[in-house]
Motif scaffolding. Structure first.
Motif, mmCIF file in Angstrom:
data_model
loop_
_atom_site.group_PDB
_atom_site.id
_atom_site.type_symbol
_atom_site.label_atom_id
_atom_site.label_comp_id
_atom_site.label_asym_id
_atom_site.label_seq_id
_atom_site.Cartn_x
_atom_site.Cartn_y
_atom_site.Cartn_z
ATOM 1 N N SER A 53 -7.897 -11.158 -12.474
ATOM 2 C CA SER A 53 -6.975 -10.033 -12.411
ATOM 3 C C SER A 53 -5.653 -10.514 -12.995
ATOM 4 O O SER A 53 -5.002 -11.398 -12.448
ATOM 5 C CB SER A 53 -6.822 -9.602 -10.951
ATOM 6 N N SER A 54 -5.302 -9.933 -14.132
ATOM 7 C CA SER A 54 -4.095 -10.386 -14.822
ATOM 8 C C SER A 54 -2.877 -9.634 -14.289
ATOM 9 O O SER A 54 -2.944 -8.450 -13.993
ATOM 10 C CB SER A 54 -4.247 -10.140 -16.317
ATOM 11 N N GLN A 55 -1.765 -10.333 -14.213
ATOM 12 C CA GLN A 55 -0.525 -9.696 -13.731
ATOM 13 C C GLN A 55 0.440 -9.390 -14.868
ATOM 14 O O GLN A 55 1.604 -9.077 -14.614
ATOM 15 C CB GLN A 55 0.184 -10.640 -12.752
ATOM 16 N N ILE A 56 -0.047 -9.508 -16.104
ATOM 17 C CA ILE A 56 0.858 -9.398 -17.263
ATOM 18 C C ILE A 56 1.800 -8.191 -17.163
ATOM 19 O O ILE A 56 3.002 -8.309 -17.356
ATOM 20 C CB ILE A 56 0.062 -9.379 -18.589
ATOM 21 N N GLU A 57 1.209 -7.034 -16.785
ATOM 22 C CA GLU A 57 2.043 -5.821 -16.746
ATOM 23 C C GLU A 57 3.200 -5.939 -15.750
ATOM 24 O O GLU A 57 4.269 -5.387 -15.972
ATOM 25 C CB GLU A 57 1.176 -4.629 -16.362
ATOM 26 N N LYS A 58 2.958 -6.651 -14.665
ATOM 27 C CA LYS A 58 3.988 -6.777 -13.619
ATOM 28 C C LYS A 58 5.158 -7.642 -14.083
ATOM 29 O O LYS A 58 6.265 -7.543 -13.573
ATOM 30 C CB LYS A 58 3.414 -7.411 -12.347
ATOM 31 N N HIS A 59 4.880 -8.554 -15.038
ATOM 32 C CA HIS A 59 5.930 -9.485 -15.472
ATOM 33 C C HIS A 59 6.534 -9.097 -16.831
ATOM 34 O O HIS A 59 7.546 -9.656 -17.221
ATOM 35 C CB HIS A 59 5.365 -10.905 -15.572
ATOM 36 N N ALA A 60 5.873 -8.154 -17.513
ATOM 37 C CA ALA A 60 6.258 -7.860 -18.900
ATOM 38 C C ALA A 60 7.732 -7.471 -19.040
ATOM 39 O O ALA A 60 8.405 -7.901 -19.973
ATOM 40 C CB ALA A 60 5.362 -6.766 -19.472
ATOM 41 N N ASP A 61 8.240 -6.688 -18.086
ATOM 42 C CA ASP A 61 9.633 -6.248 -18.176
ATOM 43 C C ASP A 61 10.602 -7.424 -18.145
ATOM 44 O O ASP A 61 11.739 -7.319 -18.590
ATOM 45 C CB ASP A 61 9.993 -5.326 -16.999
ATOM 46 N N PHE A 62 10.137 -8.549 -17.585
ATOM 47 C CA PHE A 62 11.011 -9.720 -17.456
ATOM 48 C C PHE A 62 10.739 -10.749 -18.555
ATOM 49 O O PHE A 62 11.362 -11.801 -18.588
ATOM 50 C CB PHE A 62 10.803 -10.373 -16.077
ATOM 51 N N PHE A 63 9.783 -10.474 -19.421
ATOM 52 C CA PHE A 63 9.397 -11.363 -20.527
ATOM 53 C C PHE A 63 9.019 -12.768 -20.038
ATOM 54 O O PHE A 63 9.222 -13.759 -20.729
ATOM 55 C CB PHE A 63 10.510 -11.468 -21.582
ATOM 56 N N GLY A 64 8.526 -12.861 -18.844
ATOM 57 C CA GLY A 64 8.119 -14.159 -18.305
ATOM 58 C C GLY A 64 7.647 -13.972 -16.876
ATOM 59 O O GLY A 64 7.833 -12.885 -16.297
ATOM 60 N N VAL A 65 7.045 -15.010 -16.323
ATOM 61 C CA VAL A 65 6.501 -14.886 -14.963
ATOM 62 C C VAL A 65 7.612 -15.007 -13.924
ATOM 63 O O VAL A 65 8.394 -15.956 -13.947
ATOM 64 C CB VAL A 65 5.436 -15.981 -14.717
ATOM 65 N N VAL A 66 7.664 -14.031 -13.019
ATOM 66 C CA VAL A 66 8.615 -14.094 -11.910
ATOM 67 C C VAL A 66 7.838 -14.638 -10.700
ATOM 68 O O VAL A 66 6.931 -13.967 -10.192
ATOM 69 C CB VAL A 66 9.200 -12.694 -11.583
ATOM 70 N N PRO A 67 8.151 -15.859 -10.246
ATOM 71 C CA PRO A 67 7.324 -16.498 -9.216
ATOM 72 C C PRO A 67 7.092 -15.652 -7.962
ATOM 73 O O PRO A 67 5.974 -15.591 -7.453
ATOM 74 C CB PRO A 67 8.093 -17.777 -8.885
ATOM 75 N N GLU A 68 8.125 -14.985 -7.490
ATOM 76 C CA GLU A 68 7.963 -14.190 -6.249
ATOM 77 C C GLU A 68 6.986 -13.040 -6.460
ATOM 78 O O GLU A 68 6.152 -12.755 -5.600
ATOM 79 C CB GLU A 68 9.313 -13.610 -5.779
ATOM 80 N N ILE A 69 7.093 -12.388 -7.617
ATOM 81 C CA ILE A 69 6.169 -11.278 -7.904
ATOM 82 C C ILE A 69 4.748 -11.837 -8.003
ATOM 83 O O ILE A 69 3.787 -11.270 -7.484
ATOM 84 C CB ILE A 69 6.565 -10.553 -9.214
ATOM 85 N N ALA A 70 4.627 -12.999 -8.652
ATOM 86 C CA ALA A 70 3.296 -13.591 -8.852
ATOM 87 C C ALA A 70 2.614 -13.854 -7.517
ATOM 88 O O ALA A 70 1.459 -13.467 -7.320
ATOM 89 C CB ALA A 70 3.418 -14.885 -9.651
ATOM 90 N N SER A 71 3.326 -14.467 -6.558
ATOM 91 C CA SER A 71 2.644 -14.783 -5.298
ATOM 92 C C SER A 71 2.299 -13.519 -4.525
ATOM 93 O O SER A 71 1.223 -13.419 -3.940
ATOM 94 C CB SER A 71 3.435 -15.781 -4.454
ATOM 95 N N ARG A 72 3.173 -12.542 -4.573
ATOM 96 C CA ARG A 72 2.866 -11.274 -3.879
ATOM 97 C C ARG A 72 1.618 -10.610 -4.465
ATOM 98 O O ARG A 72 0.761 -10.108 -3.773
ATOM 99 C CB ARG A 72 4.065 -10.331 -3.989
ATOM 100 N N GLU A 73 1.521 -10.631 -5.795
ATOM 101 C CA GLU A 73 0.351 -10.030 -6.457
ATOM 102 C C GLU A 73 -0.934 -10.767 -6.108
ATOM 103 O O GLU A 73 -1.973 -10.153 -5.892
ATOM 104 C CB GLU A 73 0.547 -10.022 -7.978
ATOM 105 N N HIS A 74 -0.860 -12.100 -6.082
ATOM 106 C CA HIS A 74 -2.059 -12.868 -5.702
ATOM 107 C C HIS A 74 -2.539 -12.437 -4.324
ATOM 108 O O HIS A 74 -3.722 -12.228 -4.094
ATOM 109 C CB HIS A 74 -1.750 -14.374 -5.653
ATOM 110 N N LEU A 75 -1.562 -12.293 -3.439
ATOM 111 C CA LEU A 75 -1.879 -11.956 -2.060
ATOM 112 C C LEU A 75 -2.574 -10.593 -1.968
ATOM 113 O O LEU A 75 -3.519 -10.415 -1.206
ATOM 114 C CB LEU A 75 -0.580 -11.961 -1.239
ATOM 115 N N THR A 76 -2.112 -9.639 -2.781
ATOM 116 C CA THR A 76 -2.700 -8.300 -2.664
ATOM 117 C C THR A 76 -4.045 -8.182 -3.388
ATOM 118 O O THR A 76 -4.833 -7.313 -3.052
ATOM 119 C CB THR A 76 -1.750 -7.189 -3.190
ATOM 120 N N THR A 77 -4.298 -9.041 -4.365
ATOM 121 C CA THR A 77 -5.546 -8.838 -5.133
ATOM 122 C C THR A 77 -6.665 -9.827 -4.818
ATOM 123 O O THR A 77 -7.817 -9.572 -5.151
ATOM 124 C CB THR A 77 -5.292 -8.918 -6.659
ATOM 125 N N ILE A 78 -6.348 -10.944 -4.180
ATOM 126 C CA ILE A 78 -7.352 -12.020 -4.093
ATOM 127 C C ILE A 78 -8.639 -11.593 -3.368
ATOM 128 O O ILE A 78 -9.739 -11.939 -3.810
ATOM 129 C CB ILE A 78 -6.714 -13.315 -3.513
#
Ligand code: KG4
Ligand code: ZN
Length: 372
Positions: free
Chosen positions: A30-55
């Motif tokens: 499950s890719s999170q690209i769309e969640k980070h695209a607005d920031f042009f890079g990975v936002v660590p806090e968003i990344a961990s939250r997304e992992h938690l909701t999709t794993i």
């Protein structure tokens, strides 16, 4: 032996089931690209939250696709380092929970070794070998006598190769991740329009190490210094694809906003940058083989999908008579199958972990010449 593998070190939540280190029963990401695209890079806090909701969901889909029951799982493998700590924590805790639930052993996997293993799925590779790992987090040359006996012989001193692609794409507002977009743009540009520097090319002084931050600065801010006389005169009308039209409009926008000069175009910049990245990687790899009597060569990691990098390294392999192995394009990016593949060899070597396994963000000893 069936291994359930979990990968969550950055912005992909991936779970795979792999049999005997070579048969991928399922590999769901499950890719999170769309969640980070607005920031042009990975936002660590968003990344961990997304992992938690999709794993949980990713696990159910992967198990279903593998067409097995939980009782068929022999071990659980998880990337525990290196990576974003908040992201790793989610995967490691999920793995621990599963290990406890089904009473099967845990295997802690080094993400970098996983990337290298991705080349093993489709190839019969023998040791010793040299691998070039180029991803968003790392740029390393590793000499390997076996999967677990290896030495870093070169590494980046600042940004990684993938990061340079991402930061340049961010500066020109091209999107995220930058690598695939720059790769596509470069197809239409002139790789000789600029002659960007080749950082740390002096091998005596800098050995096999890399630097990508100066490169990035040259491309973003100092292009005039490296301009060659002729720019590409692309007949943009000859190709009517949506991509080209969008990029031509984007080019006008960049000129208007003074990120490009009137006579410049983003296609030439992409092609020239990519060409020089491929060139410095190739020079360093060539020197690695000059310094070591080795004939097997692996390239892996997200940027190993790059057309020009693949092409220049392929030519080098021909020139030096090397056996070059590259992962299938689908396995270049982060995925759990590569973790499940190498975990089989951890298991064969009795390298299991306890339930108190802790993730950590960095490789323990990152000194040149040290193990990982
Ligand atoms: O291996 P990976 O999926 O994740 C990490 O472990 O970092 O690599 C992601 C990186 C990103 O920086 C992305 O821009 C780069 O790989 N990448 C590419 C290409 N496709 C992905 N770089 C250059 N050319 C590409 N075609
Ligand atoms: Zn990776």
């Amino acid at each position: 032996m069936i291994i359930c593998a979990i990968e969550s070190s950055c912005d992909d939540t991936s779970i795979a089931f792999v049999k005997n280190g070579n048969k991928i029963l399922s590999n769901i990401t499950s890719s999170q690209i769309e969640k980070h695209a607005d920031f042009f890079g990975v936002v660590p806090e968003i990344a961990s939250r997304e992992h938690l909701t999709t794993i949980d969901k990713v696990y159910s889909i992967a198990l279903k696709e593998a067409n097995i029951s939980e009782s068929a799982i022999d071990a659980i493998a998880v990337t525990s380092y290196p990576g974003l700590i908040g992201s790793l924590i989610i995967g490691v805790n999920f793995a621990k929970g599963l290990s406890f639930k089904i009473n099967k052993p845990l295997i802690s996997v080094n993400h970098l070794l996983g990337h290298i293993y991705s080349a093993f799925f489709d190839n019969d590779i023998s040791f010793p070998l040299i691998s070039l790992l180029i991803s968003g987090g790392h740029t390393t040359i590793i000499k390997m006598n076996s999967l677990f006996d290896y030495q870093i012989i070169g590494k980046t001193l600042d940004d990684s190769c993938g990061e340079a692609f991402d930061k340049i794409a961010k500066f020109f507002e091209l999107g995220y991740p930058g690598g695939p977009i720059i790769d596509k743009l470069a197809k239409y540009g002139n790789p000789k329009a600029y002659e960007f520097p080749l950082p740390l090319r002096n091998m005596k002084k800098y050995n096999l190490n890399f630097s990508f931050s100066g490169f990035k600065t040259a491309v973003m801010y100092h292009r005039k210094k490296y301009q060659n006389e002729s720019f590409t005169n692309i007949d943009f009308n000859s190709e009517d694809s949506k991509f080209l039209q969008n990029m031509i409009n984007h080019n006008k926008y960049l000129i208007k906003n003074k990120k490009l000069d009137e006579d410049e175009n983003i296609f030439d910049i992409a092609a020239s940058f990519q060409n020089q990245v491929a060139k410095i990687l190739t020079l360093k790899v060539k020197e690695s083989f000059n310094r070591n009597d080795i004939k097997n060569f692996i390239i892996a990691g997200g940027s190993s999908a790059n057309t020009e990098i693949r092409s220049q390294l392929n030519n080098l392999a021909k020139q030096l008579n090397l056996n070059l192995y590259m992962p299938n394009l689908k396995l270049c990016m982060d995925n759990a199958a590569m973790i499940g593949g190498i975990a089989y060899h951890y298991a064969l070597n009795n390298k299991f972990s306890k339930l108190d396994l802790a993730p950590y963000s960095r490789i323990k000893k990152l000194k040149r010449g040290s193990g990982i």
